[in-house]
Design a protein around this motif. Structure first.
Motif, short mmCIF file in Angstrom:
data_model
loop_
_atom_site.label_atom_id
_atom_site.label_comp_id
_atom_site.label_asym_id
_atom_site.label_seq_id
_atom_site.Cartn_x
_atom_site.Cartn_y
_atom_site.Cartn_z
N MET A 170 -78.91 -24.37 20.39
CA MET A 170 -79.29 -22.96 20.32
C MET A 170 -79.14 -22.45 18.90
SD MET A 170 -77.61 -19.81 22.47
CE MET A 170 -78.23 -18.13 22.27
N ALA A 171 -80.06 -21.58 18.49
CA ALA A 171 -80.00 -21.02 17.14
C ALA A 171 -80.18 -19.51 17.16
CB ALA A 171 -81.06 -21.65 16.24
N LEU A 172 -79.34 -18.80 16.41
CA LEU A 172 -79.46 -17.37 16.22
C LEU A 172 -79.08 -17.06 14.77
CD1 LEU A 172 -80.04 -14.58 17.55
CD2 LEU A 172 -77.57 -14.41 17.93
N PRO A 173 -80.02 -17.26 13.83
CA PRO A 173 -79.72 -17.07 12.40
C PRO A 173 -79.79 -15.60 11.99
CG PRO A 173 -81.96 -17.85 12.66
CD PRO A 173 -81.38 -17.79 14.04
N THR A 174 -78.94 -14.79 12.62
CA THR A 174 -79.03 -13.34 12.49
C THR A 174 -78.63 -12.81 11.11
OG1 THR A 174 -78.23 -11.25 13.42
CG2 THR A 174 -76.74 -13.13 13.52
N LYS A 175 -79.33 -11.76 10.72
CA LYS A 175 -78.99 -10.98 9.52
C LYS A 175 -78.65 -9.54 9.91
CE LYS A 175 -83.10 -12.05 8.41
NZ LYS A 175 -84.45 -12.07 7.82
N TYR A 176 -78.55 -9.28 11.19
CA TYR A 176 -78.40 -7.94 11.74
C TYR A 176 -77.12 -7.29 11.24
CZ TYR A 176 -79.06 -4.41 15.45
OH TYR A 176 -79.27 -3.25 16.16
N LYS A 177 -77.23 -6.15 10.58
CA LYS A 177 -76.08 -5.54 9.90
C LYS A 177 -75.02 -5.01 10.86
CE LYS A 177 -78.00 -0.86 9.34
NZ LYS A 177 -78.33 0.22 8.37
N VAL A 178 -75.40 -4.71 12.11
CA VAL A 178 -74.41 -4.21 13.06
C VAL A 178 -74.05 -5.28 14.10
CG1 VAL A 178 -75.04 -1.81 12.75
CG2 VAL A 178 -76.21 -3.15 14.50
N GLU A 179 -74.24 -6.53 13.74
CA GLU A 179 -73.93 -7.63 14.66
C GLU A 179 -72.44 -7.63 14.99
OE1 GLU A 179 -75.49 -9.51 17.05
OE2 GLU A 179 -76.78 -10.32 15.46
N GLY A 180 -72.15 -7.88 16.25
CA GLY A 180 -70.76 -7.96 16.67
C GLY A 180 -70.44 -9.35 17.19
N GLN A 181 -70.61 -9.51 18.50
CA GLN A 181 -70.34 -10.78 19.17
C GLN A 181 -71.46 -11.00 20.18
OE1 GLN A 181 -67.07 -10.97 22.08
NE2 GLN A 181 -66.21 -12.66 20.89
N PRO A 182 -72.55 -11.63 19.76
CA PRO A 182 -73.75 -11.74 20.61
C PRO A 182 -73.46 -12.39 21.96
CG PRO A 182 -74.25 -12.38 18.37
CD PRO A 182 -72.77 -12.24 18.44
N MET A 183 -73.87 -11.70 23.02
CA MET A 183 -73.67 -12.22 24.36
C MET A 183 -74.45 -13.51 24.58
SD MET A 183 -71.81 -11.12 26.90
CE MET A 183 -71.75 -9.34 26.76
N SER A 184 -75.62 -13.62 23.95
CA SER A 184 -76.44 -14.81 24.15
C SER A 184 -75.74 -16.07 23.64
CB SER A 184 -77.80 -14.65 23.46
OG SER A 184 -77.65 -14.50 22.06
N ILE A 185 -74.94 -15.94 22.60
CA ILE A 185 -74.20 -17.10 22.09
C ILE A 185 -73.17 -17.55 23.12
CG2 ILE A 185 -72.48 -17.85 20.39
CD1 ILE A 185 -74.04 -16.46 18.26
N ILE A 186 -72.49 -16.60 23.75
CA ILE A 186 -71.53 -16.96 24.79
C ILE A 186 -72.24 -17.65 25.95
CG2 ILE A 186 -69.85 -16.06 26.44
CD1 ILE A 186 -69.20 -13.86 24.44
N GLU A 187 -73.43 -17.19 26.29
CA GLU A 187 -74.21 -17.84 27.34
C GLU A 187 -74.58 -19.27 26.94
OE1 GLU A 187 -76.43 -13.98 29.35
OE2 GLU A 187 -77.28 -14.90 27.56
N GLY A 188 -74.93 -19.45 25.68
CA GLY A 188 -75.23 -20.78 25.18
C GLY A 188 -74.02 -21.69 25.23
N MET A 189 -72.85 -21.14 24.95
CA MET A 189 -71.61 -21.92 25.04
C MET A 189 -71.33 -22.33 26.49
SD MET A 189 -69.44 -19.60 22.33
CE MET A 189 -67.84 -20.31 22.70
N ALA A 190 -71.60 -21.42 27.42
CA ALA A 190 -71.41 -21.74 28.84
C ALA A 190 -72.30 -22.91 29.26
CB ALA A 190 -71.71 -20.52 29.70
N ALA A 191 -73.48 -23.02 28.62
CA ALA A 191 -74.42 -24.10 28.93
C ALA A 191 -74.10 -25.38 28.19
CB ALA A 191 -75.85 -23.64 28.59
#
Length: 369
Positions: free
Chosen positions: A273-294
């Motif tokens: 999984m890839a999420l190369p974010t530059k988002y200035k208000v990024e916190g803890q993306p839920m999608s990454i946790i979902e990817g970890m669960a998988a």
């Protein structure tokens, strides 16, 4: 609290739709059976229609915010010593609204205030105001009993105005993907790379597409699946044209917004999984946790607390085409490392990032007040 009278909780924040990390996290808490067993909960839903421009002024926003302030004041007055739990805003107008609700709870209800920061731009918003507005915001923040952040790195967002800071990580249901399901998807053929987030330029999906295109042209057997809502239609059409011009239509595909079993299928049929974010208000993306669960190795950038989140199960990159390309290539050619990071993803998820751990930690904070 068993056998005692329920406490009073005013629950303030945006619930789905739209599907965003913050709204998903809040919904998990709001739907918690344990929360409603212990507290009489009154909800104020701040869900916004325009989530591409969250700070933009509109009649709908003015009406929603005015109602929220009035209703929170009435609830604070009617309830006995309520707890105001509020997902604190990171825009100027939203923060002013939240501060008015904080003041109302303290003045009218003599209650307790818990604010939950789902991002990394509150400090910037505080710094951007001055004069009377800044004094009002600072005075309101000092009335907060507990300020919650997703990771220790985000604590400075409160700028020292909140005495008690607690760290509570996001979590998803433990049965979203069972351990027995990990690795059972169709992994034959091309190595499958998944992007699952809203398609907005700041999330780095354009760089990801260009990096994947370059790798495929170099001869790597790779495919990319894009899953999420489109934030900017004209931008996305330009990306579509880029994919078509490079004859990548069968290797790079957009599947729209998926939920439930459809979303789960994409996780199970992916290799990383890839999420190369530059988002200035990024916190803890839920999608990454979902990817970890998988059980997927994660490629992402050092925004918010992502580096802390994937330190044992992913690769931190600069969100540039070359940075993304190098990380993908390393995992494509190294099967053993890709598998190792995937195993660590699942183990880390089980230990730290389940929904029960998330909701129990929040409810424990409420119970202490």
């Amino acid at each position: 609290m068993a056998g005692t009278k329920k406490g009073n909780l005013i629950f303030v924040g945006p619930l789905p739709p739209p599907i965003l990390g913050e709204s998903i996290a809040l919904q998990s808490l709001y739907k918690s059976e344990k929360l409603h067993q212990r507290y009489k909960v009154k909800k104020i839903n701040l869900s916004r229609k325009d989530f591409e421009h969250p700070g933009a002024l509109s009649f709908d926003k003015v009406w929603t915010d005015s109602f929220a302030i009035l209703y929170s004041g009435l609830l604070s007055l009617a309830m006995k010593n309520p707890i105001l739990y509020i997902s604190i805003s990171q825009t100027k107008m939203g923060l002013l609204r939240d501060c008015m609700m904080i003041q109302a709870c303290k003045l009218l209800g003599r209650g307790k205030v818990v604010t939950h920061l789902h991002g990394n731009n509150l400090g910037g918003t505080i710094d951007a105001v001055s004069g009377t507005t800044q004094k009002f915001i600072v005075n309101s923040l000092k009335k907060i009993d507990v300020g919650i952040v997703l990771g220790g790195k985000l604590s400075p967002n409160y700028r020292g105005h909140v005495k008690r800071i607690e760290v509570v990580s996001n979590g998803i249901p433990a049965d979203f993907i069972l351990k027995s399901e990990v690795g059972l998807g169709n992994k034959k053929g091309a190595i499958s790379l998944l992007y699952l987030s809203n398609l907005m330029f700041e999330k780095g999906y354009v760089e990801l597409i260009k990096a994947t295109t370059a790798l495929i042209k170099e001869g790597h057997n790779l495919r990319l699946d894009l899953v999420g809502g489109i934030q900017n239609e004209s931008e996305f059409q330009e990306v579509r044209q880029y994919i078509a011009a490079n004859e990548m239509d069968h290797r790079i595909q957009y599947h729209g917004l998926k939920q439930g079993d459809e979303k789960k299928r994409f996780f199970l049929e992916s290799d990383m999984m890839a999420l190369p974010t530059k988002y200035k208000v990024e916190g803890q993306p839920m999608s990454i946790i979902e990817g970890m669960a998988a059980g997927l190795p994660i490629i992402s950038s050092d925004r918010g607390i992502i580096a802390e989140l994937i330190k044992d199960c992913g690769v931190i990159i600069e969100p540039t085409v070359e940075g993304v390309k190098a990380a993908i290539k390393d995992l494509v050619v190294d099967d053993a490392e890709r598998m190792r990071l995937g195993r660590m993803s699942r183990e880390t998820f089980e230990e730290f990032y389940t929904e029960d751990k998330y909701t129990d930690a929040l409810i424990a904070i409420f119970d202490e007040l």
